[in-house]
Design an enzyme around this catalytic site. Structure first.
Site: not given
Ligand code: NAD
Length: 474
Positions: A12, A36, A232, A284
């Protein structure tokens, strides 16, 4: 232009940061994973996401910078988006410890440079009323309350189409309890809501079926937090519902594809997300349904419907294993080709992937597995989800199918629809396909010489008489 910080450079955060830069803002993208950040600074793209490499190349070093310091980023920004993980804890509740840790650091940054108003925005999916908790932590850590507001701006992007979902959204939800905060959030999204972004040259191409400019919905912070969890949970319910309908279809010999078509033609229902399969997965839906269930309980409401949604989803795996068993009888010693490991097509994400869970069950049954996934194999290999050397990672679908007793389709990769089925069939020991995603039409697969077993549709056997392939041929 707004100076934006995005804390958390995952699926995200990184997409949001690249897209904010694309909208003309000055962005600092932060992560506490030094590797990262180093990879991003070197010009690498750590996740598989369409159009993300282009956006990073376009903005890196100009409007998009990377940093390991939450404090520096927060100090230099007007809007600080929190996009860290909110994983499930033992009891199903969302673990908000990362959100809390980041809020503390942001507070310290605001306390140390108290000359500007800032907004702290929850982009992570969080339970209702988290904004009050974030506000409290900020206050306790010295951020003067007149210098900041906390808002909720839930993210609805889907992995695999994250960049286009962000730039061409169905809706943008901003939830805050102060006009000043809402005004700054509106400014950030203005290029999408006034349509000016879509007038530019060289923009990320418009997908089908979108309405521009984007629709903005401003709510209270609590409502925005609830919109995400409720959305969701509703989508997961839609999937479990059609999976339950598919089970009924199987027992009476009906075709869930036809049922879906008929149901989906009703505009109140719609066809989207009425796709039967091996169940929902990913980082999710499973966690958000659990978290929403826990939130409801906490608020004194027994949302038992969500238990059923989760139960149906769990059962889908066993139902699929049963199909494999019905097709092959004894599983022990069988060699199976697996197409797809990612939790859905278009991504390398294997978090809570039903495909991975099914392979684990098949390994326990004593099957040997040759798997192919267009993007998720490196992450699968690195993750240690399978015992060492238990799975052979093939270079393509045909190599996975070589000498296998059946081929299982576990991820809805678009690439799989363009396979050379003659070649695939010739590689298999038996021309049996068990499709956990209903990617193909039974009639077509039968004509191509496969015994084809899918979800909620009658099994078909091979129409074509097929020559037995030479051993080892692919
Ligand atoms: P992710 O695990 O890919 O990324 C989270 C990132 O945050 C990681 O890179 C991690 O290193 C970093 N991080 C953790 N603690 C940090 C700290 N203290 N300081 C700086 N960085 C830190 O997770 P994700 O998939 O991007 O999800 C993030 C949030 O967005 C979650 O709440 C998720 O539910 C929500 N969400 C995800 C999706 C999706 O499709 N993945 C869609 C909508 C919403």
């Amino acid at each position: 232009m707004v100076r934006v910080a995005v804390i958390g450079s995952g699926y995200v955060g990184l997409v949001a940061a690249a897209c904010f830069a694309e909208l003309g803002h000055e962005v600092i993208c932060v992560d506490n994973d030094a590797r990262k950040i180093a990879a991003l600074e070197r010009g690498e793209t750590p996740i598989h996401e369409k159009f993300l490499p282009e956006l990073l190349a376009r903005h890196r070093g100009h409007r998009l910078r990377f940093s390991g310091s939450v404090r520096d980023a927060a100090r230099d920004s007007q809007a600080i988006f929190i996009a860290v993980g909110t994983p499930p804890s033992e009891n199903g509740e969302a673990d908000l410890s990362y959100v809390e840790a980041v809020s503390r650091e942001i507070a310290q940054a605001i306390a140390s440079s108290p000359n500007e108003y800032r907004i702290v925005v929850e982009k992570s999916t969080v339970p209702v009323d988290t904004s009050r908790g974030v506000h409290r932590v900020m206050e306790l850590n010295g951020a003067p309350t007149h210098l900041f507001d906390v808002a909720s701006n839930p993210e609805f992007l889907r992995e695999g189409s994250a960049v286009t979902d962000f730039l061409y959204p169905d809706r943008i939800v901003i939830g805050a309890d102060s006009e000043r905060c809402i005004a700054l959030l509106k400014k950030i999204y203005e290029p999408l809501t006034d349509g000016s972004y879509y007038q530019n040259k060289n923009i990320i191409p418009e997908p089908d079926d979108v309405q521009t400019p984007a629709r903005l919905i401003a709510t209270s912070a609590k409502s925005a937090e609830l919109i995400k969890h409720a959305s969701n949970a509703f989508l997961a319910m839609k999937i479990s519902f059609i999976n339950a309908v598919a089970a009924v279809c199987e027992s009476v010999g009906a075709d869930v594809g036809q049922v879906r078509e008929g149901m989906g033609a009703d505009v109140r229902i719609g066809k989207r997300f009425l796709n039967p399969g091996i169940g929902y997965g990913g980082s999710c839906f499973p966690k958000d349904v659990k978290a929403f269930r826990a939130v409801a309980e906490h608020c004194g409401y027994d949302f038992g419907m969500l238990d059923e949604v989760m139960k149906i989803n769990d059962e889908q795996r066993q139902r699929f294993i049963k199909k494999v068993r019905n097709a092959l009888w004894i599983l022990k010693g069988k060699r199976l080709a697996v197409l797809g490991l990612a939790f859905k097509g278009g991504t390398d994400d294997i978090r809570d992937s039903q495909a991975i869970a099914i392979v684990q069950l098949l390994l326990k049954e004593g099957c040997s597995i040759a798997a192919f996934d267009p993007a998720a194999m490196p992450k699968t290999q690195a993750s240690g989800v399978f015992p060492e050397e238990a799975v052979f990672f093939a270079e393509n679908a045909y190599a996975a199918a070589r000498d296998a007793d059946a081929v299982l389709v576990l991820t809805d990769w678009e690439e799989f629809t363009a396979l050379d089925f003659e070649r695939l069939r010739a590689a298999l020991k038996h021309p049996i396909m068990i499709d956990g995603r209903n990617l193909f039409q039974p009639q077509t697969m039968s004509e191509l010489g496969f015994t084809y077993i899918s979800i909620g549709r009658p099994e078909v056997s091979a129409k074509k008489t097929v020559a037995v392939p030479a051993p080892g041929a692919d």
